[in-house]
Design a protein around this motif. Sequence first.
Motif, PDB file in Angstrom:
ATOM      1  N   SER A  43      28.145  35.929  55.307  1.00  0.00           N
ATOM      2  CA  SER A  43      29.018  34.798  54.997  1.00  0.00           C
ATOM      3  C   SER A  43      28.393  33.477  55.426  1.00  0.00           C
ATOM      4  O   SER A  43      28.653  32.425  54.823  1.00  0.00           O
ATOM      5  N   ALA A  44      27.549  33.519  56.462  1.00  0.00           N
ATOM      6  CA  ALA A  44      26.930  32.297  56.960  1.00  0.00           C
ATOM      7  C   ALA A  44      25.866  31.753  56.012  1.00  0.00           C
ATOM      8  O   ALA A  44      25.411  30.616  56.179  1.00  0.00           O
ATOM      9  N   LEU A  45      25.467  32.541  55.028  1.00  0.00           N
ATOM     10  CA  LEU A  45      24.485  32.055  54.061  1.00  0.00           C
ATOM     11  C   LEU A  45      25.059  30.942  53.195  1.00  0.00           C
ATOM     12  O   LEU A  45      24.323  30.093  52.696  1.00  0.00           O
ATOM     13  N   PHE A  46      26.375  30.971  52.989  1.00  0.00           N
ATOM     14  CA  PHE A  46      27.026  30.001  52.107  1.00  0.00           C
ATOM     15  C   PHE A  46      27.716  28.935  52.956  1.00  0.00           C
ATOM     16  O   PHE A  46      28.576  29.234  53.774  1.00  0.00           O
ATOM     17  N   ALA A  47      27.357  27.691  52.721  1.00  0.00           N
ATOM     18  CA  ALA A  47      27.918  26.588  53.500  1.00  0.00           C
ATOM     19  C   ALA A  47      29.378  26.353  53.138  1.00  0.00           C
ATOM     20  O   ALA A  47      29.766  26.492  51.970  1.00  0.00           O
ATOM     21  N   PRO A  48      30.220  25.998  54.107  1.00  0.00           N
ATOM     22  CA  PRO A  48      31.623  25.686  53.800  1.00  0.00           C
ATOM     23  C   PRO A  48      31.724  24.505  52.840  1.00  0.00           C
ATOM     24  O   PRO A  48      30.907  23.584  52.873  1.00  0.00           O
ATOM     25  N   ASP A  49      32.746  24.549  52.004  1.00  0.00           N
ATOM     26  CA  ASP A  49      33.023  23.440  51.103  1.00  0.00           C
ATOM     27  C   ASP A  49      33.977  22.486  51.805  1.00  0.00           C
ATOM     28  O   ASP A  49      35.152  22.806  52.007  1.00  0.00           O
ATOM     29  N   PRO A  50      33.507  21.292  52.205  1.00  0.00           N
ATOM     30  CA  PRO A  50      34.345  20.392  53.010  1.00  0.00           C
ATOM     31  C   PRO A  50      35.514  19.785  52.253  1.00  0.00           C
ATOM     32  O   PRO A  50      36.369  19.130  52.868  1.00  0.00           O
ATOM     33  N   SER A  51      35.561  19.979  50.943  1.00  0.00           N
ATOM     34  CA  SER A  51      36.675  19.419  50.180  1.00  0.00           C
ATOM     35  C   SER A  51      37.944  20.259  50.324  1.00  0.00           C
ATOM     36  O   SER A  51      39.011  19.844  49.855  1.00  0.00           O
ATOM     37  N   TRP A  52      37.839  21.427  50.995  1.00  0.00           N
ATOM     38  CA  TRP A  52      38.995  22.290  51.213  1.00  0.00           C
ATOM     39  C   TRP A  52      39.353  22.319  52.689  1.00  0.00           C
ATOM     40  O   TRP A  52      38.496  22.074  53.542  1.00  0.00           O
ATOM     41  N   PRO A  53      40.618  22.634  53.015  1.00  0.00           N
ATOM     42  CA  PRO A  53      41.016  22.678  54.424  1.00  0.00           C
ATOM     43  C   PRO A  53      40.155  23.654  55.220  1.00  0.00           C
ATOM     44  O   PRO A  53      39.803  24.736  54.725  1.00  0.00           O
ATOM     45  N   VAL A  54      39.827  23.268  56.426  1.00  0.00           N
ATOM     46  CA  VAL A  54      39.079  24.130  57.337  1.00  0.00           C
ATOM     47  C   VAL A  54      40.046  24.601  58.422  1.00  0.00           C
ATOM     48  O   VAL A  54      40.626  23.786  59.146  1.00  0.00           O
ATOM     49  N   HIS A  55      40.239  25.904  58.513  1.00  0.00           N
ATOM     50  CA  HIS A  55      41.193  26.476  59.468  1.00  0.00           C
ATOM     51  C   HIS A  55      40.457  26.903  60.728  1.00  0.00           C
ATOM     52  O   HIS A  55      39.407  27.545  60.654  1.00  0.00           O
ATOM     53  N   ASP A  56      41.029  26.582  61.884  1.00  0.00           N
ATOM     54  CA  ASP A  56      40.408  27.006  63.132  1.00  0.00           C
ATOM     55  C   ASP A  56      40.834  28.414  63.536  1.00  0.00           C
ATOM     56  O   ASP A  56      40.280  28.995  64.473  1.00  0.00           O
ATOM     57  N   ARG A  57      41.825  28.956  62.834  1.00  0.00           N
ATOM     58  CA  ARG A  57      42.217  30.340  63.043  1.00  0.00           C
ATOM     59  C   ARG A  57      43.008  30.800  61.830  1.00  0.00           C
ATOM     60  O   ARG A  57      43.491  29.974  61.042  1.00  0.00           O
ATOM     61  N   PRO A  58      43.201  32.096  61.658  1.00  0.00           N
ATOM     62  CA  PRO A  58      44.003  32.583  60.539  1.00  0.00           C
ATOM     63  C   PRO A  58      45.442  32.074  60.643  1.00  0.00           C
ATOM     64  O   PRO A  58      45.987  31.941  61.742  1.00  0.00           O
ATOM     65  N   PRO A  59      46.088  31.776  59.525  1.00  0.00           N
ATOM     66  CA  PRO A  59      47.465  31.285  59.570  1.00  0.00           C
ATOM     67  C   PRO A  59      48.487  32.355  59.923  1.00  0.00           C
ATOM     68  O   PRO A  59      49.578  32.034  60.386  1.00  0.00           O
ATOM     69  N   ARG A  60      48.169  33.619  59.680  1.00  0.00           N
ATOM     70  CA  ARG A  60      49.109  34.711  59.948  1.00  0.00           C
ATOM     71  C   ARG A  60      48.379  35.896  60.575  1.00  0.00           C
ATOM     72  O   ARG A  60      47.171  36.081  60.389  1.00  0.00           O
ATOM     73  N   THR A  61      49.119  36.722  61.286  1.00  0.00           N
ATOM     74  CA  THR A  61      48.625  38.033  61.681  1.00  0.00           C
ATOM     75  C   THR A  61      49.112  39.032  60.637  1.00  0.00           C
ATOM     76  O   THR A  61      50.193  38.864  60.054  1.00  0.00           O
ATOM     77  N   LEU A  62      48.351  40.089  60.419  1.00  0.00           N
ATOM     78  CA  LEU A  62      48.630  41.010  59.331  1.00  0.00           C
ATOM     79  C   LEU A  62      48.661  42.458  59.813  1.00  0.00           C
ATOM     80  O   LEU A  62      47.865  42.855  60.668  1.00  0.00           O
ATOM     81  N   ALA A  63      49.579  43.217  59.244  1.00  0.00           N
ATOM     82  CA  ALA A  63      49.610  44.659  59.444  1.00  0.00           C
ATOM     83  C   ALA A  63      50.102  45.301  58.159  1.00  0.00           C
ATOM     84  O   ALA A  63      51.083  44.838  57.560  1.00  0.00           O
TER      85      ALA A  63
END
Length: 414
Positions: free
Chosen positions: A154-174
């Motif tokens: 995943s680190a091969l592809f640079a983030p697109d700064p035009s989209w929100p950058v989240h510092d953590r996942p918005p939800r926990t999942l099960a």
Amino acid sequence: MRGIAIVGAGQAGLQLGLGLLDAGHEVTLVAERRPEDVRAGRVTSTQLMFGPALRIERAAGLALWDDSAPVMPGFELSHWEPEKQREVPVRRFAAPFDEEVRSVDQRVKLAAWLELFEERGGRTEYRSVGPADVAALAAAHDLTVLSTGRGELSALFAPDPSWPVHDRPPRTLACFYVHGVAHDDSDPAAGYVRTTGVPPAGDVIIMRALTVGGPCDIVLFEGRWDGPYDCWADRPTAAEGWLRALDLLRTYAPWEYERFRHTEPTDPGAALYGAITPTVRRPVAHVDGGRPVLGLADAVAVHDPITGQGANNAARAAASYLTAVLKRGALPFDEEWMRATFDAYWQNARHTHAFTEFMLREPQPEQVPLIIQTAFDHPEVAHRFANGYADPPTYREWLMDPEGADAYVARFKK
């Protein structure tokens, strides 16, 4: 005939690989697990697919489960606040889907597609891949496509700064796959896709599916951080986790508890825990001194499952990329072509990603409860809301736009 390498054997990678094989290309697919290991592994998603994505699979000859996967005929949304149940009763609406909706366990689908890929002459390499391996593949093929965003790839592809950058996942999942729910005419909504929203907890989303042992039900908890659904850090076994899940249903969706009280997990691998950080990345990475490789599906756009769009986006992306490859003919798959290929897909898919981001906002945009409250009383609104999931760009003008939402709701206040 072109030599094409695909890293990742998920919905998008396998669908693209099979399409390229059918078109006469030489395809090398790099997968981490063999078909028998996929079938015997843990569940990986809910993979809900709506009519347009199912049509893509069918047109490609890959809808192998039309006779066995349950069809979900409609959508039901419930909302309530348990602590206010005396003053504010449960409110809900239900609406039919205009097209069929299905879910096939990826353990079933991907294992079968892997076998089909090999039967049709594709070359499969079962191994883990790092950046150096991607460079070697790119040097040996006319085109290399990465369709997995896991780990260091995943680190091969640079983030697109035009989209929100989240510092953590918005939800926990099960997520749990269970069997034992009685599906009969006495409870028609039991076959629907059903969502129950409880403000302090989050959402529980329920659907039917086909799994390794036959038809089943999937229960997905989308938990708010530090809320009652955020309780899976110990990663219990499927059986232990499902007992905990039943207690949550008993408290926060008791009508669902009555449906599920006598159920159990379908198999030891029938539970999935985690969290997803929504991410959009640039579509082209460079390896081996500047050689370009193209990102596909989760490699460049990762979605939370709250809107059920992941598998649908993967199917659309694979179909779009296949069209671009076939149109390219003998011309080189250069960086300019790669960016144009992604842009052609993203022109529509960006609205799907925006819709998912929109539905995860905290606090919720004001027009969302306004629309849902209107849908409780007006079947037309309920129908439009339910069927937008099949084509999320249609939400832009009336749900995601505050003025558009106000104008739409005003029609029902006359």
